[in-house]
Design a protein around this motif. Structure first.
Motif, PDB file in Angstrom:
ATOM      1  N   GLY A   1      -4.566  14.062  65.200  1.00  0.00           N
ATOM      2  CA  GLY A   1      -4.676  13.548  63.841  1.00  0.00           C
ATOM      3  C   GLY A   1      -5.334  12.186  63.752  1.00  0.00           C
ATOM      4  N   PHE A   2      -6.121  11.805  64.786  1.00  0.00           N
ATOM      5  CA  PHE A   2      -6.703  10.463  64.804  1.00  0.00           C
ATOM      6  C   PHE A   2      -7.614  10.205  63.601  1.00  0.00           C
ATOM      7  N   SER A   3      -8.313  11.221  63.129  1.00  0.00           N
ATOM      8  CA  SER A   3      -9.252  11.008  62.017  1.00  0.00           C
ATOM      9  C   SER A   3      -8.544  10.510  60.767  1.00  0.00           C
ATOM     10  N   ALA A   4      -7.233  10.812  60.644  1.00  0.00           N
ATOM     11  CA  ALA A   4      -6.468  10.345  59.487  1.00  0.00           C
ATOM     12  C   ALA A   4      -5.667   9.083  59.789  1.00  0.00           C
ATOM     13  N   PHE A   5      -5.653   8.669  61.068  1.00  0.00           N
ATOM     14  CA  PHE A   5      -4.964   7.426  61.425  1.00  0.00           C
ATOM     15  C   PHE A   5      -5.714   6.256  60.796  1.00  0.00           C
ATOM     16  N   ARG A   6      -5.061   5.108  60.663  1.00  0.00           N
ATOM     17  CA  ARG A   6      -5.724   4.008  59.963  1.00  0.00           C
ATOM     18  C   ARG A   6      -5.379   2.653  60.561  1.00  0.00           C
ATOM     19  N   GLY A   7      -6.344   1.744  60.405  1.00  0.00           N
ATOM     20  CA  GLY A   7      -6.117   0.338  60.671  1.00  0.00           C
ATOM     21  C   GLY A   7      -5.978  -0.361  59.332  1.00  0.00           C
ATOM     22  N   LEU A   8      -4.992  -1.236  59.214  1.00  0.00           N
ATOM     23  CA  LEU A   8      -4.660  -1.867  57.936  1.00  0.00           C
ATOM     24  C   LEU A   8      -5.172  -3.298  57.901  1.00  0.00           C
ATOM     25  N   ALA A   9      -5.832  -3.656  56.789  1.00  0.00           N
ATOM     26  CA  ALA A   9      -6.370  -5.009  56.649  1.00  0.00           C
ATOM     27  C   ALA A   9      -6.174  -5.497  55.221  1.00  0.00           C
ATOM     28  N   GLY A  10      -5.747  -6.748  55.081  1.00  0.00           N
ATOM     29  CA  GLY A  10      -5.582  -7.336  53.761  1.00  0.00           C
ATOM     30  C   GLY A  10      -4.290  -8.118  53.647  1.00  0.00           C
ATOM     31  N   ARG A  11      -3.957  -8.448  52.416  1.00  0.00           N
ATOM     32  CA  ARG A  11      -2.738  -9.198  52.138  1.00  0.00           C
ATOM     33  C   ARG A  11      -2.138  -8.673  50.841  1.00  0.00           C
ATOM     34  N   VAL A  12      -0.815  -8.507  50.825  1.00  0.00           N
ATOM     35  CA  VAL A  12      -0.133  -8.075  49.616  1.00  0.00           C
ATOM     36  C   VAL A  12       1.063  -8.979  49.372  1.00  0.00           C
ATOM     37  N   ASP A  13       1.204  -9.420  48.132  1.00  0.00           N
ATOM     38  CA  ASP A  13       2.364 -10.215  47.721  1.00  0.00           C
ATOM     39  C   ASP A  13       3.231  -9.337  46.829  1.00  0.00           C
ATOM     40  N   ASP A  14       4.275  -8.774  47.419  1.00  0.00           N
ATOM     41  CA  ASP A  14       5.160  -7.856  46.696  1.00  0.00           C
ATOM     42  C   ASP A  14       6.328  -8.641  46.115  1.00  0.00           C
ATOM     43  N   PRO A  15       6.604  -8.496  44.811  1.00  0.00           N
ATOM     44  CA  PRO A  15       7.692  -9.273  44.204  1.00  0.00           C
ATOM     45  C   PRO A  15       9.075  -8.942  44.749  1.00  0.00           C
ATOM     46  N   VAL A  16       9.228  -7.788  45.390  1.00  0.00           N
ATOM     47  CA  VAL A  16      10.523  -7.390  45.953  1.00  0.00           C
ATOM     48  C   VAL A  16      10.531  -7.513  47.473  1.00  0.00           C
ATOM     49  N   TYR A  17       9.495  -6.992  48.131  1.00  0.00           N
ATOM     50  CA  TYR A  17       9.487  -6.910  49.592  1.00  0.00           C
ATOM     51  C   TYR A  17       8.846  -8.123  50.259  1.00  0.00           C
ATOM     52  N   GLY A  18       8.221  -9.009  49.492  1.00  0.00           N
ATOM     53  CA  GLY A  18       7.636 -10.207  50.062  1.00  0.00           C
ATOM     54  C   GLY A  18       6.170 -10.029  50.437  1.00  0.00           C
ATOM     55  N   THR A  19       5.654 -10.997  51.196  1.00  0.00           N
ATOM     56  CA  THR A  19       4.234 -11.028  51.561  1.00  0.00           C
ATOM     57  C   THR A  19       4.005 -10.391  52.926  1.00  0.00           C
ATOM     58  N   THR A  20       3.028  -9.488  52.982  1.00  0.00           N
ATOM     59  CA  THR A  20       2.634  -8.858  54.238  1.00  0.00           C
ATOM     60  C   THR A  20       1.137  -9.061  54.432  1.00  0.00           C
ATOM     61  N   ILE A  21       0.754  -9.513  55.622  1.00  0.00           N
ATOM     62  CA  ILE A  21      -0.643  -9.735  55.979  1.00  0.00           C
ATOM     63  C   ILE A  21      -0.977  -8.822  57.151  1.00  0.00           C
ATOM     64  N   SER A  22      -2.134  -8.155  57.075  1.00  0.00           N
ATOM     65  CA  SER A  22      -2.483  -7.210  58.139  1.00  0.00           C
ATOM     66  C   SER A  22      -3.923  -7.398  58.596  1.00  0.00           C
ATOM     67  N   PHE A  23      -4.117  -7.194  59.907  1.00  0.00           N
ATOM     68  CA  PHE A  23      -5.422  -7.320  60.554  1.00  0.00           C
ATOM     69  C   PHE A  23      -5.738  -5.979  61.223  1.00  0.00           C
ATOM     70  N   ALA A  24      -6.843  -5.360  60.840  1.00  0.00           N
ATOM     71  CA  ALA A  24      -7.242  -4.096  61.452  1.00  0.00           C
ATOM     72  C   ALA A  24      -8.192  -4.361  62.614  1.00  0.00           C
ATOM     73  N   TYR A  25      -7.946  -3.665  63.719  1.00  0.00           N
ATOM     74  CA  TYR A  25      -8.838  -3.721  64.874  1.00  0.00           C
ATOM     75  C   TYR A  25      -9.409  -2.332  65.100  1.00  0.00           C
ATOM     76  N   LEU A  26     -10.721  -2.266  65.276  1.00  0.00           N
ATOM     77  CA  LEU A  26     -11.343  -0.972  65.543  1.00  0.00           C
ATOM     78  C   LEU A  26     -12.422  -1.140  66.592  1.00  0.00           C
ATOM     79  N   ASP A  27     -12.431  -0.217  67.542  1.00  0.00           N
ATOM     80  CA  ASP A  27     -13.475  -0.175  68.551  1.00  0.00           C
ATOM     81  C   ASP A  27     -14.275   1.098  68.324  1.00  0.00           C
ATOM     82  N   VAL A  28     -15.521   1.107  68.816  1.00  0.00           N
ATOM     83  CA  VAL A  28     -16.382   2.267  68.608  1.00  0.00           C
ATOM     84  C   VAL A  28     -16.924   2.745  69.946  1.00  0.00           C
ATOM     85  N   LEU A  29     -17.323   4.000  69.966  1.00  0.00           N
ATOM     86  CA  LEU A  29     -17.788   4.639  71.199  1.00  0.00           C
ATOM     87  C   LEU A  29     -19.185   5.189  70.966  1.00  0.00           C
ATOM     88  N   ALA A  30     -20.091   4.923  71.911  1.00  0.00           N
ATOM     89  CA  ALA A  30     -21.453   5.442  71.796  1.00  0.00           C
ATOM     90  C   ALA A  30     -21.443   6.961  71.923  1.00  0.00           C
TER      91      ALA A  30
END
Length: 407
Positions: free
Chosen positions: A73-102
């Protein structure tokens, strides 16, 4: 922080001969002649005994958020990037890392010609946060070898100084094309065409820029596209990872136990089974109730807060890593996650007999796909539900079916 390990790896000492066989996934026959003969009964089943958790508290727990191309299921797997300020759950910051193959083959002469264009093609497959606003993402180059598999979510891999480029994610975007600048292409041209590309190039980091109001997920179907003299070559994503900085403090609610994937927290549960004395157990269901309506409470217009519909149950052993026991999907009608397996029943039997090395349980999330989904679990102390069948338990509890004496 504990490291996860799957069902089937070692425990600190045997639970029992039967439990050890089960935990090692050996084909052992249940010596009692009973098994999972009860199919997810209701709480008021006359054969059931409800045992509220003696303690239920959020605790540190290691999340794993990466995958290789070879993962199912790798094609549906994901790397998460961005920032969200949730009024209930708080602030979450994410950095996505992706490598590529020739690719395995190239057009004739492609590797002999300079690359004219390089375009990151990012398939978006997830969002958490304000979808009414534009989120800016910075692109950086990873500076050294890294591994997506087995790394905890709070890991950040080294990157080169300087931002390669930035791009905006707008509501409705499903495919985002990010042209990489000419100076970056010129500096990396020979690397991009090298037969040693996979060992000398380490991929990209996507991080929140100066304007970020949501976390987006980019899937394993993304790629780096190279163009030279009319020929186009696609370098597919080979590994993905999400480095996640969860809220610095645990979100608190009077009514709910607030779980969030990727933020390195679980719900630890412990049970006092003294009332069962030396009882023989037929089947055990470990249950928690969710409040799906609470997921959409207190949300600004256009704010998306994804709800987790699957949880994972782990066994805790002092001084050892948690062991995955089983997973459960939300029962929409009952608003309940109900965990059941032969291993779980065996562990409870050993706990009743005072022979188990398992001291408690942890509710977390399956290893894939990576997300920061949330779930509000009912905190109720369930006063009286253990003794009165008319009182429905809603907090974390075990539903136990005993083998009648003499039968």
């Amino acid at each position: 922080m504990r490291r996860l390990r799957p069902l089937g790896l070692r425990l600190a000492g045997p639970l029992s001969a039967a439990a050890l066989c089960l935990l090692l996934l050996a084909a052992c026959e249940d010596p009692s002649g009973v098994g999972l003969t009860v199919l997810d009964p209701s709480e008021n089943d006359p054969r059931a005994r409800s045992i509220p958790a003696d303690s239920a508290a959020l605790a540190p727990f290691e999340d794993v958020t990466g995958a290789f191309l070879s993962a199912q299921g790798f094609s549906a797997f994901r790397g998460l990037a961005g920032r969200v300020d949730d009024p209930v759950y708080g602030t979450t910051i994410s950095f996505a890392y992706l490598d590529v193959l020739a690719p395995s083959s190239f057009p004739d002469g492609f590797r002999d010609r300079p690359v004219e264009q390089a375009i990151l093609r990012l398939n978006r497959g997830y969002v958490y946060g304000d979808t009414m606003a534009t989120t800016r993402i910075d692109v950086r180059q990873v500076s050294e070898e890294w591994s997506a598999v087995g790394s905890p979510a709070d890991t950040l891999f080294p990157v080169q100084d300087g931002v390669i480029t930035t791009f905006d994610v707008a509501p409705g975007d499903s495919l985002i094309e990010v042209p990489l600048p000419a100076d970056w292409i010129a500096a990396n041209d020979t690397t991009l065409r090298s037969t040693q590309f996979s060992t000398i190039f380490h991929g990209f980091q996507l991080s929140p820029g100066d304007q970020a109001s949501a976390v987006y997920g980019f899937t394993g179907g993304s790629s780096l596209q190279l163009i030279s003299q009319g020929d186009t070559v696609r370098y597919g994503v080979s590994e993905l990872f999400s480095g996640i900085e969860g809220p610095p403090t645990t979100p608190v609610s009077e009514d709910y136990l607030l779980l969030q994937d990727g933020t390195s927290r679980s719900l630890e549960l412990r049970f006092d089974l003294a009332a069962l004395t030396q009882s023989a157990i037929n089947t055990v269901f470990l249950r928690v109730t969710a409040d799906t309506a609470a997921v959409s409470m207190d949300l600004p217009a256009g704010f998306v807060r994804p709800f987790a519909r699957q949880l994972a149950l782990y066994g805790l052993v002092d001084g050892q890593d948690p062991v995955l026991i089983t997973t459960a999907t939300l029962n929409e009608e009952r608003q309940t996650f109900s965990f059941a397996s032969a291993v779980l029943t065996d562990i409870f039997q050993e706990l009743v007999l005072g022979r188990s090395e398992v001291t408690g349980f942890a509710l977390g999330f399956p290893l894939a796909p990576s997300s920061i989904d949330v779930i509000p679990l009912v905190r109720s102390s369930d006063t009286g539900c253990a003794d009165d069948p008319a009182v429905t338990c809603r907090g974390p509890r075990a539903t136990v079916f005993l083998i009648p004496s003499g039968g």
